[in-house]
Write an enzyme that holds these catalytic residues in place. Structure first.
Site, mmCIF file in Angstrom:
data_model
loop_
_atom_site.group_PDB
_atom_site.id
_atom_site.type_symbol
_atom_site.label_atom_id
_atom_site.label_comp_id
_atom_site.label_asym_id
_atom_site.label_seq_id
_atom_site.Cartn_x
_atom_site.Cartn_y
_atom_site.Cartn_z
ATOM 1 N N ASP A 1 -40.492 46.966 49.461
ATOM 2 C CA ASP A 1 -42.398 47.578 49.930
ATOM 3 C C ASP A 1 -42.997 47.316 49.067
ATOM 4 O OD1 ASP A 1 -43.779 49.131 51.708
ATOM 5 O OD2 ASP A 1 -43.284 50.789 50.834
ATOM 6 N N ASP B 1 -41.896 51.440 46.801
ATOM 7 C CA ASP B 1 -42.673 50.589 45.955
ATOM 8 C C ASP B 1 -42.442 50.935 44.656
ATOM 9 O OD1 ASP B 1 -44.890 50.228 48.050
ATOM 10 O OD2 ASP B 1 -45.508 52.043 47.436
ATOM 11 N N ASP C 1 -48.874 50.504 44.851
ATOM 12 C CA ASP C 1 -49.962 51.201 45.427
ATOM 13 C C ASP C 1 -50.606 52.533 45.219
ATOM 14 O OD1 ASP C 1 -48.899 49.424 47.246
ATOM 15 O OD2 ASP C 1 -48.550 50.259 48.623
ATOM 16 N N ARG D 1 -52.246 41.391 49.517
ATOM 17 C CA ARG D 1 -52.608 42.611 49.162
ATOM 18 C C ARG D 1 -52.882 42.372 47.973
ATOM 19 N NH1 ARG D 1 -48.689 46.888 52.518
ATOM 20 N NH2 ARG D 1 -50.063 45.559 54.929
HETATM 21 CA CA CA Z 1 -46.598 51.447 49.956
#
Ligand code: CA
Ligand code: CA
Length: 438
Positions: free
Chosen positions: A257, A218, A261, A316
Site C-alpha cells: 500500500d 502503509d 499516508d 503520489r
Molecule cells: Ca493507504
C-alpha cells in the site's frame, strides 16, 4: 543537571552521569552526549506545518521511566502501550522484524489460496460482483479472517507525546505498519521502513475493467492526528519490489500500500530529510473525494515536505486532496515506470517551489504534475535536469486536456531555510534518509 554522583567533571558539565555509564560500555562521552541530545530533539520553531501552534516535541520531556530501548517487535509494542500519553522516547536498535514468522502463520484454519483462485476466477465469477458479501466460511471469508490476524500483528499504535528514534546507522523495521491515529505530538526519526507485504490481498473484480488485487498496510499512516514530524527516515520496498510480485487473473498480485499516508483530518505534519524510494503509490494526503471524507478533511491535511529524496517511484509524491501542502527543496529522481510526482486532487492547494527533478534522457517534464481534479497550483523556481522549468506551463503545453490553474492564494511562511534549488540534489543526497543522525 545532576553532578553529585559523577566522577568526571567535564563530562558531567556536558551531559550528566549517563555519559559515564555509556563510556564504560564502549561509547565515548562525545557520542553519548550527541546521542542523548538527538533523542530529545524537538522540531525547530517554524520548521513546516508541524511547527504550527503548539509545535512538535514528541517525547522530549520523558522522565527516565519512559525511555525505552527495544530490539524486538514485542518490546516495541509493549513500550508503545506502556504509560498512556506520558511523554516517552522509544529507541530502536537494529532492524526489527515486524512481519511475523511467515504469511502462513497468519492464515486461519481452512484458508487455501488455491481454492480462492478457483472460486473467483473471472471466467467463473465474472467481473461485475465484488466479494464483499461472501460468507465467513467462503474462500473470501477465510481470507478476511486471515487478514485480520496479520493486521493485528503488524500494526502498532503510537500514543501521543512520543518520540520513536533509531539508534545508529541501521535501525528500522521490516514489514511494520505504524498507526499514528487520533493523537497529537509524535516524532519519528532515523528509521528505515521496509514496506509491509499484505499476505492476503483482496481481489476486486469491479476495480477497473480488468479487476485488481488490493492490499492494506502503509509503512506509516497519520490518521486524524496532529503535530507529527517524520524526519531522516527511509521508506522503501527494499528486498520486495513490485517487479518480484506474481500475477494472478492477469493482474499484478499487489502486496504493497502506501509509504506514508496522511488522512482523515490529519493536520500539521512536517516530513523532512526522508528518502522515499522504490515504490509505486507513495504518499496520499487525503484518500477520498467522498462527501463524508470532505467533511472531515476540508480545512485540514496541512503538511510540509522539504529536503526529501523521492527516488524511483511510480506516483503520489504526494497526491493531494484538500490540504495546504508546501513542498520545497525536494529532489525527485524518476526511474523506470515513472508516472507522476504531484497529484493535484480535489480542493488541493499545493505549493511546489525550489525543487529539483532528475528525469531520464528523453523524458519530458509535463507528467511531473498530474491533474486529477480542477484545483489551483503554485509552482516556482523548480529545476528539471538543471534547467529552470515552469512546471504548470510545461504540463499544460504537453497535456492540453488537463489544463491546470496557477496560483493557490496562500504563501507558506513555516520554512526555516530555503536552499537554492540547484544545490538540493547534493544536499539531499548527502544528508537525507535513515542512518545519518544517530
Ligand atoms: Ca493507504
Ligand atoms: Ca520475518
Amino acid at each position: 543537571m545532576r553532578t553529585q554522583k559523577c566522577h568526571g567533571r567535564v563530562i558531567a558539565i556536558l551531559v550528566g552521569c549517563t555519559a559515564l555509564v555509556l563510556a564504560a560500555t564502549g561509547t565515548t562521552s562525545a557520542q553519548a552526549a550527541h546521542r542523548a541530545g538527538t533523542d530529545r530533539q524537538v522540531l525547530p520553531a517554524g520548521d513546516g506545518w508541524a511547527a504550527y501552534g503548539t509545535g512538535t516535541t514528541g517525547g522530549a520531556a520523558a522522565d527516565r521511566a519512559h525511555v525505552y530501548t527495544v530490539i524486538t517487535w514485542e518490546q516495541f509494542k509493549a513500550a508503545l502501550a506502556d504509560g498512556g500519553s506520558a511523554p516517552k522516547i522509544i529507541r530502536v536498535k537494529g532492524t526489527i522484524d515486524a512481519d511475523g514468522p511467515s504469511c502462513d502463520s497468519f492464515a486461519v484454519p481452512g484458508y487455501d489460496f488455491g481454492a480462492y483462485l478457483a472460486k473467483y476466477a473471472p471466467e467463473s465469477w465474472g467481473r461485475t460482483t465484488t466479494l464483499d458479501g461472501e460468507p465467513a466460511d467462503s474462500p473470501e471469508g477465510l481470507r478476511r479472517a486471515s487478514a485480520a490476524t496479520q493486521d493485528a500483528y503488524i500494526k502498532a499504535d503510537v500514543p501521543a507525546n512520543t518520540t520513536i528514534i533509531g539508534v545508529g546507522k541501521n535501525a528500522g523495521f521490516n514489514g511494520a505498519s505504524l498507526q499514528i491515529k487520533g493523537v497529537d505530538n509524535v516524532i519519528v526519526r532515523n528509521l528505515r521502513f521496509e514496506s509491509p507485504l499484505d499476505c492476503f490481498p483482496q481481489w476486486d473484480p469491479t476495480d477497473t475493467a480488468d479487476g485488481n488485487w488490493n492490499s492494506e498496510y502503509d509503512s506509516a499512516v497519520v490518521y486524524g492526528s496532529t503535530h507529527v514530524w517524520m524526519d531522516h527516515d527511509t521508506f522503501t520496498d527494499g528486498g520486495h519490489p513490485d517487479s518480484t510480485l506474481p500475477y494472478y487473473f492477469g493482474r499484478i498480485y499487489e502486496q504493497h500500500d502506501g509509504e506514508l499516508d496522511i488522512v482523515k483530518g490529519a493536520d500539521y505534519v512536517t516530513a523532512s530529510w526522508n528518502v522515499f524510494e522504490d515504490h509505486d503509490k507513495t504518499i496520499l494526503v487525503g484518500n477520498s473525494d467522498s462527501a463524508a471524507t470532505a467533511a472531515v478533511d476540508r480545512g485540514h491535511l496541512k503538511a510540509t515536505f522539504h529536503h526529501n529524496l523521492f527516488r524511483n517511484l511510480v506516483e503520489r509524491a504526494p497526491r493531494v486532496r484538500f490540504g495546504q501542502v508546501d513542498s520545497y527543496n525536494n529532489h525527485f529522481v524518476a526511474g523506470d515506470g515513472y508516472s507522476y510526482s504531484y497529484g493535484i486532487g480535489m480542493e488541493s492547494q499545493l505549493v511546489a517551489e525550489h525543487n529539483a527533478f532528475t528525469l531520464p534522457a528523453g523524458a519530458t517534464a509535463g507528467p511531473i504534475l498530474k491533474k486529477w481534479k480542477d484545483a489551483p497550483v503554485t509552482a516556482a523556481d523548480n529545476y528539471v535536469n538543471g534547467r529552470l522549468t515552469d512546471l504548470i506551463a510545461v504540463h499544460n503545453a504537453e497535456i492540453p486536456g488537463e489544463t491546470l490553474r496557477s496560483g493557490t492564494g496562500w504563501t507558506p511562511d513555516l520554512r526555516t531555510r530555503v536552499d537554492p534549488a540547484r544545490a538540493v540534489p547534493g544536499l539531499v543526497g548527502h544528508r537525507a534518509g535513515a542512518g545519518r543522525i544517530g
